[in-house]
Design an enzyme around this catalytic site. Sequence first.
Site, PDB file in Angstrom:
ATOM      1  N   LYS A 253      33.586  21.652  36.952  1.00 49.98           N
ATOM      2  CA  LYS A 253      33.413  23.102  36.831  1.00 49.98           C
ATOM      3  C   LYS A 253      32.020  23.411  36.277  1.00 49.98           C
ATOM      4  O   LYS A 253      31.503  22.648  35.444  1.00 49.98           O
ATOM      5  CB  LYS A 253      34.509  23.635  35.896  1.00 49.98           C
ATOM      6  CG  LYS A 253      34.599  25.154  35.804  1.00 49.98           C
ATOM      7  CD  LYS A 253      35.802  25.560  34.937  1.00 49.98           C
ATOM      8  CE  LYS A 253      35.935  27.055  34.767  1.00 49.98           C
ATOM      9  NZ  LYS A 253      37.121  27.437  33.977  1.00 49.98           N
TER      10      LYS A 253
ATOM     11  N   SER B 298      40.248  30.861  35.952  1.00 48.92           N
ATOM     12  CA  SER B 298      38.852  30.866  36.312  1.00 48.92           C
ATOM     13  C   SER B 298      38.368  29.560  36.937  1.00 48.92           C
ATOM     14  O   SER B 298      37.268  29.533  37.474  1.00 48.92           O
ATOM     15  CB  SER B 298      38.013  31.154  35.055  1.00 48.92           C
ATOM     16  OG  SER B 298      38.123  30.086  34.128  1.00 48.92           O
TER      17      SER B 298
ATOM     18  N   SER C  58      43.494  29.032  32.685  1.00 47.17           N
ATOM     19  CA  SER C  58      42.498  28.852  33.749  1.00 47.17           C
ATOM     20  C   SER C  58      42.513  27.520  34.481  1.00 47.17           C
ATOM     21  O   SER C  58      41.818  27.371  35.478  1.00 47.17           O
ATOM     22  CB  SER C  58      41.094  29.097  33.198  1.00 47.17           C
ATOM     23  OG  SER C  58      40.882  30.471  33.058  1.00 47.17           O
TER      24      SER C  58
END
Lengths: 96, 486
Positions: free
Chosen positions: B80, B155, B179
Site C-alpha cells: 500500500k 482504504s 481498511s
Amino acid sequence: MNLNEESLQKIAELSRLKIDPKDIQNFLTDFNKVLNYVDTITELNVSSVSDEDLYPNEGNSLRVDKAHEGLSRSQIESFAPSFQNGYFVVPKVIET
Amino acid sequence: MKELWKLKYSDIKKGLNSGEFTPTDLIQSLIARIEAEDSKIKAFLSWEKENIVQAAAESTERRKSGKPLSEFDGIPIGVKDNICIENTITSCASKILENYRSPFHATAIEKLLAKGFVLIPRANMDEFAMGSSTENSAYQVTKNPFDTARIPGGSSGGSAAAVAASFVPVALGSDTGGSVRQPASLCGIYGLKPTYGTVSRYGLVAYASSLDQIGPLSKDIDGIIDVYSVISGKDQRDATSKNIPAFDPSKVKELPWKGLKIGKMKITPEIEPDVAKAYESLLAELESKGAQLVDLDFSLLSNSIPIYYIIATAECSSNLSRFDGIRFGQRKDPSGKLEDLYVTSRSEGFGKEVQRRILLGTFSLSAGYYDAYYGRAQKARILIKKEYEGYFSKVDLILQPTSPTTAFKVGEKTSDPIQMYKADILTTSVNLAGVPAMSVPIGKDSNGLPIGLQITAPALHEDKIFGFAKMISDWASKVELPETIK
C-alpha cells in the site's frame, strides 16, 4: 449541535486550511451532518470510567541509549528538495 | 508461458520451494497479467518494473545457488502507498506527497526483504487511508475485479483489488477502522487486522496512531499466516510495539467443534438480506457440527463509528500538521508570508475528505469542545474495550458479517459522508478495542459479489482466528477469484 459559517472559518484557520468560498456551503452542510452523527456520544453515560482506566500505569517504553548509524549527509541531500552547504533550504520563517 | 498468476499463495510457495518454477518465471507471468488488466482495475499508482524484475532475478539466483533467504524467497507482495520503501515514492495517494521519496524502509518492509519477498509497490488507496471505497485517492479510482462498475472497498482497495485480480498472491494494507477487512470482504479474499502493537508502525505514515495497524491481504489463509509471522514482533523504533516475539505459525491449531463457543449478532436493518443469509447459514452449519452459539448484545458497539470518528480525526489533525510545506509536503506560495505558505500548501495538497477530517479533529480538540467530544470519546472507548472483555469471558470467538453490504457502485455513496462512514459499521469497534479480527470469504450474493465473515478473537489470539478460518475454509462456500475482468 450545528456550526455556523463563522465558527467553521475559525476552525479552518486553526487547521491552517482555507475553504474555497464557492465550497463553503457544501462543506458546512457535510460538516454539520457529520457533527450531528457523532453528537450521539454526548448522550453516552461514561461515568463508570475512571482515570486509572484511561491512563493505566504501563510504564514507559525506552530504547537502549546506544548510538547507531543514521543517514549519511549525501543520502539526506539526495532526498531534500533544496540543500546547500550542509543545510536544508527553506523559505524565510522568521518575520521581522 | 504457464499461467502462474492463477495460483494461490500456498501453491506459489510450494512451486518455488520444489523448483517447479523460478521467481523470474512467476514475476513475468504476474507482470503480463498486470500489464493486460490493470488499466481496467487501476490497483497500482505506479510500479517500478525494472526493480521488480531485478529483485526476482536476484531471488532466482539465490535459489539456484541453493541459498534462498527463506522459504518465502521470491514471493511477490503488493505494498500500500502509505508504507515506506526506501528510495520509492510513498505518496499516500495524496497530492501533498506527490514527489516524496522515502529515505528509509518501514520495519515491516525490512522484515519482508530480509526473507526475500519481492515488493510490488504502490497499491492505490484512499488519501491518507481515509475512506471506505478507494474513491478518495487524489489520482485514480480503483475498481472491483468482480465488477468494474463497483468499488473494491477502502482504504486498502488497491491492495485488495490487486490480490483479487491475481496481480499478486498477497499484499500489505493498513487498517484504522476496517481498511483491510472491509476491502478484503468486498473483493472475496482474506484480510487480517492484527492485535494493536504486534506489527510495528514504524514507516507506516500515521493517520490515527492509536488505531492504525499494518495487516496482510491474501488469496488464501496461508498467505495471511506467513506474512503475519514475518512482519510481527517487537520493534525498538515503535514505542507502541508490544514486547512479544513474532507470531509462531506452529501455534495454529484446529479447535474442537464440540463445546466451541461462538458469539453471534442479531441481524440489523443495515445488513443486506443476501449477506444475512450467508451469515446465518454458516452459523447453522456450525451449530450442526457441535459449536455452541451465544447471542451477544452489540448495542453499545453501535456507538463505535461516532467514537471512532472523534478519536481518529483528533489524531489525524495532529499527525497531519507536519505536512506544512516546510517539513513535509509540496511547497506552494513560498514567496509570500509564512502563514500563506502553510495554508496554500495544505489547502491545495489535501483532498476534501482529508480536509473534512482535519477540521472535525481540530474542532473536537478545541477549547470549549474538548471535554464534550474528545474527552468523552476516550472514555467511551474504554467502555468498548470492557465490552469486548465481557464478550470474551463468555465466548471463544465472535462472528459477524465483515461489511453490511457487498460492493456498492462507484459514486453511489460519495455525496453522503455518513452513508460512506457506515460501510465500516461492523469493523471499527475492533480497532477501538485493539483486538485482532480477520475477514474470510464465505459466499456470494445474487449479483455474484463476494460476502465476507469477520472473525474476532481476544487480544494476541490470532492463532484461534487462523485455526477457525482453516476449519471453515474446508466447507464454507468457496469464492473463486475472477480470471476474466469485465
